[in-house]
Design an enzyme around this catalytic site. Structure first.
Site, PDB file in Angstrom:
ATOM      1  N   GLU A   9       0.799  -1.224   0.000  1.00 33.33           N
ATOM      2  CA  GLU A   9       0.000   0.000   0.000  1.00 33.33           C
ATOM      3  C   GLU A   9       0.835   1.279   0.000  1.00 33.33           C
ATOM      4  OE1 GLU A   9      -4.080   0.222   1.620  1.00 33.33           O
ATOM      5  OE2 GLU A   9      -3.015   1.069   3.344  1.00 33.33           O
ATOM      6  N   LYS A  44       0.601   4.746   1.229  1.00 34.77           N
ATOM      7  CA  LYS A  44      -0.175   5.374   2.306  1.00 34.77           C
ATOM      8  C   LYS A  44       0.679   6.456   2.941  1.00 34.77           C
ATOM      9  CE  LYS A  44      -2.599   3.883   6.549  1.00 34.77           C
ATOM     10  NZ  LYS A  44      -2.898   2.679   7.378  1.00 34.77           N
ATOM     11  N   LYS A  81      -8.011   2.512  -2.931  1.00 36.21           N
ATOM     12  CA  LYS A  81      -8.480   2.358  -1.565  1.00 36.21           C
ATOM     13  C   LYS A  81      -9.000   3.711  -1.084  1.00 36.21           C
ATOM     14  CE  LYS A  81      -7.369   0.308   2.880  1.00 36.21           C
ATOM     15  NZ  LYS A  81      -6.310  -0.160   3.800  1.00 36.21           N
ATOM     16  N   GLU A 110     -14.899  -5.172   2.101  1.00 34.32           N
ATOM     17  CA  GLU A 110     -14.254  -5.253   3.413  1.00 34.32           C
ATOM     18  C   GLU A 110     -15.263  -5.463   4.529  1.00 34.32           C
ATOM     19  OE1 GLU A 110     -10.977  -2.464   4.448  1.00 34.32           O
ATOM     20  OE2 GLU A 110     -12.339  -1.836   6.064  1.00 34.32           O
ATOM     21  N   ASN A 137     -10.895  -6.961   7.687  1.00 39.16           N
ATOM     22  CA  ASN A 137     -10.152  -5.956   8.442  1.00 39.16           C
ATOM     23  C   ASN A 137     -10.133  -6.389   9.901  1.00 39.16           C
ATOM     24  OD1 ASN A 137      -9.256  -3.612   9.812  1.00 39.16           O
ATOM     25  ND2 ASN A 137      -9.922  -2.344   8.089  1.00 39.16           N
ATOM     26  N   GLU A 186      -6.459  -7.922   6.157  1.00 36.42           N
ATOM     27  CA  GLU A 186      -6.091  -6.511   6.210  1.00 36.42           C
ATOM     28  C   GLU A 186      -5.842  -6.068   7.651  1.00 36.42           C
ATOM     29  OE1 GLU A 186      -8.896  -3.941   4.181  1.00 36.42           O
ATOM     30  OE2 GLU A 186      -9.804  -5.684   3.264  1.00 36.42           O
ATOM     31  N   SER A 187      -4.991  -5.074   7.808  1.00 32.68           N
ATOM     32  CA  SER A 187      -4.714  -4.367   9.069  1.00 32.68           C
ATOM     33  C   SER A 187      -3.911  -5.183  10.075  1.00 32.68           C
ATOM     34  CB  SER A 187      -6.001  -3.893   9.738  1.00 32.68           C
ATOM     35  OG  SER A 187      -6.584  -2.838   9.016  1.00 32.68           O
TER      36      SER A 187
END
Length: 261
Positions: A54, A56, A117, A166, A187, A217-218
């Site tokens: 990603e 970010k 995203k 998600e 997530n 994710e995360s």
């Protein structure tokens, strides 16, 4: 009780309410752009665990993550050199410091699929993803009401975009499956406490039907956590802070890839 997403989603809905562009014209414009790359298929090709790296710039909880001079195209190239099968680009400006330009630059730099995203709340947002050059769009179940989720999945299909849907819990997963989602992102961050719970991801993976593509994710900060997700049934992990803050992003991505190949 509210969640950390509430003010972000509210800001995007306010912006969408002031967007007077005609959806049918946006659809026509989007369909006139180059065909998207197959995002979900890329995550399942070649075996092992796919890495979605990603771009970010910052986060509401951590502040600035990348240096001010970050060049999205060069970072995308580093990710691809490290073995990423796809790239995620945060385009939210107010809360994450991103922009459509970041995605455009990443698209011009690499030939692997790209996820836009952002906080998709309108059909125009879906169209904008393809117009920017994305191959997939993020749909957050908790941010969408009524028939929005199903409608946006259908619009994405019309535009040949994959939709990464998600979810945060079993109830949201049920909604995603009912809406026809085939690419599911779990997530692991609690919407209220902001804490990461890896057991949540492993639990939900078992509830996702065989044949669907699973993305964790995360909170995946290192190869060991990625390997745990791979062994738990995930096809891909989306990693952000651990690679964007690295002095050698290509090596950081490759560490994830190598651990699960």
């Amino acid at each position: 009780m509210g969640t950390y997403l509430d003010p972000i989603v509210a800001a995007h809905r306010a912006a969408a309410a002031e967007d007077y562009r005609k959806l049918d014209k946006l659809v026509d414009m989007a369909l006139d752009t180059p065909a998207p790359l197959p995002f979900a298929a890329a995550l399942r090709e070649g075996g092992g665990l796919a890495v979605i790296a990603e771009i970010k710039r910052r986060s509401p909880s951590r502040g600035n993550l990348a240096p001010p001079g970050l060049a999205a195209g060069k970072l995308a190239e580093a990710y691809a050199d490290g073995g990423a099968r796809a790239i995620s680009v945060l385009t939210d400006e107010e809360y994450f410091g991103g922009s459509a330009l970041d995605l455009v630059e990443a698209r011009s730099a690499v030939g692997i699929p790209i996820l836009r995203k952002d906080f998709t709340v309108s059909g125009s947002d879906v169209c904008d993803a393809r117009l920017m050059g994305a191959d997939a769009v993020l749909l957050i179940v908790s941010a969408l009401a009524g028939g929005e989720l199903e409608g946006f999945i259908q619009l994405a299909e019309e535009l040949s975009l994959d939709a990464l849907v998600e979810v945060h819990d079993e109830t949201e997963l049920e909604r995603a499956l009912g809406a026809g989602a085939s690419l599911i992102g779990v997530n692991q961050r609690d919407l209220q406490t902001f804490e990461v719970d890896a057991d949540r991801g492993l639990r939900l993976a078992m509830e996702i039907p065989a044949g669907l593509t699973r993305v964790a994710e995360s909170g995946i900060k290192g190869p060991e956590q990625a390997l745990r997700m791979f062994e738990g049934g995930y096809h891909a992990v989306l990693v952000g802070e651990s690679v964007v803050t690295s002095e050698d992003p290509a090596a950081a991505v490759n560490a994830f890839v190598s651990a699960c190949s």
